[in-house]
Design a protein around this motif. Structure first.
Motif, PDB file in Angstrom:
ATOM      1  N   PHE A 146      60.440   4.788 -46.283  1.00  0.00           N
ATOM      2  CA  PHE A 146      60.810   6.020 -46.463  1.00  0.00           C
ATOM      3  C   PHE A 146      62.358   6.471 -46.121  1.00  0.00           C
ATOM      4  O   PHE A 146      62.865   5.631 -45.414  1.00  0.00           O
ATOM      5  CB  PHE A 146      60.049   6.770 -45.602  1.00  0.00           C
ATOM      6  CG  PHE A 146      58.271   6.845 -45.577  1.00  0.00           C
ATOM      7  CD1 PHE A 146      57.770   7.497 -46.550  1.00  0.00           C
ATOM      8  CD2 PHE A 146      57.751   5.886 -44.579  1.00  0.00           C
ATOM      9  CE1 PHE A 146      56.490   7.433 -46.656  1.00  0.00           C
ATOM     10  CE2 PHE A 146      56.241   5.733 -44.793  1.00  0.00           C
ATOM     11  CZ  PHE A 146      55.625   6.559 -45.733  1.00  0.00           C
ATOM     12  N   MET A 150      52.209  17.295 -44.383  1.00  0.00           N
ATOM     13  CA  MET A 150      51.179  16.600 -44.854  1.00  0.00           C
ATOM     14  C   MET A 150      51.223  16.977 -46.398  1.00  0.00           C
ATOM     15  O   MET A 150      50.555  16.070 -47.146  1.00  0.00           O
ATOM     16  CB  MET A 150      49.996  17.357 -44.537  1.00  0.00           C
ATOM     17  CG  MET A 150      49.532  17.092 -43.092  1.00  0.00           C
ATOM     18  SD  MET A 150      49.433  15.303 -42.399  1.00  0.00           S
ATOM     19  CE  MET A 150      47.857  14.705 -43.188  1.00  0.00           C
ATOM     20  N   LYS A 151      52.186  17.556 -46.819  1.00  0.00           N
ATOM     21  CA  LYS A 151      52.488  17.855 -48.312  1.00  0.00           C
ATOM     22  C   LYS A 151      51.066  18.148 -49.037  1.00  0.00           C
ATOM     23  O   LYS A 151      50.822  17.516 -50.347  1.00  0.00           O
ATOM     24  CB  LYS A 151      52.890  16.485 -48.998  1.00  0.00           C
ATOM     25  CG  LYS A 151      54.234  15.827 -48.094  1.00  0.00           C
ATOM     26  CD  LYS A 151      55.389  16.938 -48.637  1.00  0.00           C
ATOM     27  CE  LYS A 151      56.822  16.322 -48.025  1.00  0.00           C
ATOM     28  NZ  LYS A 151      56.993  16.323 -46.762  1.00  0.00           N
ATOM     29  N   PRO A 162      59.893  12.866 -45.822  1.00  0.00           N
ATOM     30  CA  PRO A 162      59.164  12.168 -46.799  1.00  0.00           C
ATOM     31  C   PRO A 162      57.703  12.335 -46.732  1.00  0.00           C
ATOM     32  O   PRO A 162      57.266  12.676 -45.555  1.00  0.00           O
ATOM     33  CB  PRO A 162      59.540  10.470 -46.598  1.00  0.00           C
ATOM     34  CG  PRO A 162      60.768  10.635 -45.717  1.00  0.00           C
ATOM     35  CD  PRO A 162      60.652  11.771 -44.993  1.00  0.00           C
ATOM     36  N   ASP A 163      56.792  11.992 -47.598  1.00  0.00           N
ATOM     37  CA  ASP A 163      55.547  12.115 -47.708  1.00  0.00           C
ATOM     38  C   ASP A 163      55.103  10.809 -47.054  1.00  0.00           C
ATOM     39  O   ASP A 163      55.232   9.868 -47.587  1.00  0.00           O
ATOM     40  CB  ASP A 163      55.024  11.962 -49.289  1.00  0.00           C
ATOM     41  CG  ASP A 163      53.597  12.190 -49.543  1.00  0.00           C
ATOM     42  OD1 ASP A 163      52.852  12.071 -48.148  1.00  0.00           O
ATOM     43  OD2 ASP A 163      53.052  12.559 -50.632  1.00  0.00           O
ATOM     44  N   GLY A 215      51.951  10.149 -46.871  1.00  0.00           N
ATOM     45  CA  GLY A 215      50.740  10.212 -47.407  1.00  0.00           C
ATOM     46  C   GLY A 215      50.413   8.338 -47.843  1.00  0.00           C
ATOM     47  O   GLY A 215      50.058   8.542 -49.115  1.00  0.00           O
ATOM     48  N   PHE A 241      46.103   9.545 -41.469  1.00  0.00           N
ATOM     49  CA  PHE A 241      46.444  10.814 -42.494  1.00  0.00           C
ATOM     50  C   PHE A 241      45.175  11.656 -42.705  1.00  0.00           C
ATOM     51  O   PHE A 241      45.187  13.064 -42.430  1.00  0.00           O
ATOM     52  CB  PHE A 241      46.915  10.035 -43.734  1.00  0.00           C
ATOM     53  CG  PHE A 241      47.374  11.085 -44.620  1.00  0.00           C
ATOM     54  CD1 PHE A 241      48.732  11.624 -44.609  1.00  0.00           C
ATOM     55  CD2 PHE A 241      46.735  11.750 -45.501  1.00  0.00           C
ATOM     56  CE1 PHE A 241      49.238  12.576 -45.574  1.00  0.00           C
ATOM     57  CE2 PHE A 241      46.955  12.511 -46.386  1.00  0.00           C
ATOM     58  CZ  PHE A 241      48.422  13.250 -46.485  1.00  0.00           C
ATOM     59  N   ARG A 262      43.309  16.915 -50.043  1.00  0.00           N
ATOM     60  CA  ARG A 262      44.491  16.060 -49.857  1.00  0.00           C
ATOM     61  C   ARG A 262      43.945  14.684 -49.403  1.00  0.00           C
ATOM     62  O   ARG A 262      44.896  13.545 -49.251  1.00  0.00           O
ATOM     63  CB  ARG A 262      45.464  16.709 -48.983  1.00  0.00           C
ATOM     64  CG  ARG A 262      46.695  16.032 -48.787  1.00  0.00           C
ATOM     65  CD  ARG A 262      47.792  15.746 -49.837  1.00  0.00           C
ATOM     66  NE  ARG A 262      48.985  15.320 -49.497  1.00  0.00           N
ATOM     67  CZ  ARG A 262      49.408  14.178 -49.651  1.00  0.00           C
ATOM     68  NH1 ARG A 262      48.712  13.218 -50.559  1.00  0.00           N
ATOM     69  NH2 ARG A 262      50.695  13.831 -49.380  1.00  0.00           N
TER      70      ARG A 262
END
Length: 372
Positions: A3, A273-274, A308-309, A311, A319, A370
């Motif tokens: 990331f 958490m996008k 950054p994501d 996940g 997650f 998600r």
């Protein structure tokens, strides 16, 4: 998976790790002796009793409220926030006095100081979640936690512990958010040092904090009667619908009332958490709620959104655990909205003016979607 973290910003400030979105120092409970603003404390203390009188609005129109005359700085910000709390409560009490029809004009003696303090705080001129909860608490034991049993409110609309409890549950939830912000700050710091850093410890810390918030939210019924909530103090935090601010060169205005949707916690977690929420009139309302948050909180949410994501498959377990905790929070919230509001009215709008049941269901469904 590597990331890349953006540059440092508000997130790494230590007060967020200690207090979350609460003020870095306990709110002022009263203005200093001799302060020109001290009369507001007496008005605030008397407000719950005054609201029993049908002549309250006549009394309020005759008040000579002190205008804000102090330079705004880091040192005087607590004074400004208390000024906003006192004036904001008075304005909402005037417009939405229980037992009387809502009025469409806020008199100039209240409207002018409310507009002025709102401009200084960069927010709309109405009492919102920040004034109702974030700046409206005190500790009994100053060395004790910001937690139920050690906190009380500064200002209320009614002489009922139910209202105090409602506010204080939110204050404890906000206090727990410090754990979340501290963990996200560590995520950012670690990624800045090593794009392949192990983030598991920080992510599990977030999950644990959200679980604690869920348990606090579940405590609402301990001291809050659904019938009393709906009829006694909820009307005071209702939105303003076509209210003219006397003396202001504007048309009658509409502002969203106090609502938990103005808290910065869930928007921050959604950003981290996008979670993608489908664009709709409901999400437009959600975006609009950000205007009612303190300006520095809006800045922080943007900073978290730029991270950054995380996940990635390597973090699937934790997650998904965070998402499950967030979904649990939304599920409990949905349940209280059903028990305390929806069963007692045909009006689909919450205090913020939104179709809250559809909105809450959409947020819950898309949070669960998600999961990795």
């Amino acid at each position: 998976m590597s990331f890349r973290a953006p540059h440092d910003g508000e997130l790494l400030k230590s007060e967020y790790a200690l207090r979350g979105f609460l003020p870095k120092a306990d709110p002022l409970t009263a203005f200093p002796c001799g302060s020109p603003y001290a009369p507001l404390d007496e008005i605030g203390r008397d407000l719950p009793s005054l609201l029993y009188d049908k002549g309250f609005r006549s009394y309020a129109r005759g008040l000579r409220l002190p205008p804000w005359q102090t330079r705004v700085s880091v040192e005087t910000l607590p004074l400004l926030r208390l000024y906003y709390v006192r004036i904001g409560f008075l304005a909402s009490a005037y417009v939405n006095q229980v037992g009387e029809e809502p009025v469409e004009t806020l008199p100039g003696n209240i409207a002018a100081p409310l507009i002025d303090v709102a401009q200084r705080l960069r927010r709309p001129p109405i009492l919102s979640y920040d004034g109702y909860a974030l700046y409206n608490w005190k500790r009994f034991r100053k060395d004790g936690p910001i937690a139920l049993g050690n906190i009380d409110t500064i200002q209320n609309f009614v002489h009922m512990y139910d209202e105090r409890w409602f506010i204080l549950v939110h204050v404890e939830i906000e206090s727990i958010a410090a754990e979340i912000l501290a963990a996200i700050a560590n995520v950012k710091r670690k990624l800045a040092q090593d794009a392949n850093a192990d983030l598991n410890r920080e992510l599990w810390r977030i999950e644990g904090a959200v679980r604690r918030q869920v348990e606090t939210l579940k405590r609402i019924p301990e001291h809050m009667d659904p019938k009393l909530y709906y009829k006694t103090f909820r009307p005071y935090i209702r939105f303003f619908d076509g209210v003219a601010y006397e003396g202001a060169d504007t048309a009658p205005m509409q502002f969203r009332g106090e609502t938990g949707a103005q808290s910065s916690i869930m928007p921050m977690l959604v950003a981290f958490m996008k979670i993608a929420h489908r664009r709709s009139i409901l999400t437009d309302h959600l975006d609009d709620m950000r205007a009612y948050m303190p300006a520095e909180h809006r800045t922080l949410i943007k900073e978290v959104a730029a991270l950054p994501d995380i996940g990635a498959p390597a973090y699937r377990e934790v997650f998904n655990a965070i998402l499950d905790a967030m979904a649990s929070f939304r599920r409990v919230h949905y349940g209280w909205a059903e028990d305390y509001i929806n069963r007692r009215t045909d009006d689909p709008r919450g205090t913020g003016g939104t179709p809250y049941m559809r909105w809450l269901q959409q947020l819950l469904t898309e949070t669960e979607a998600r999961r990795l």
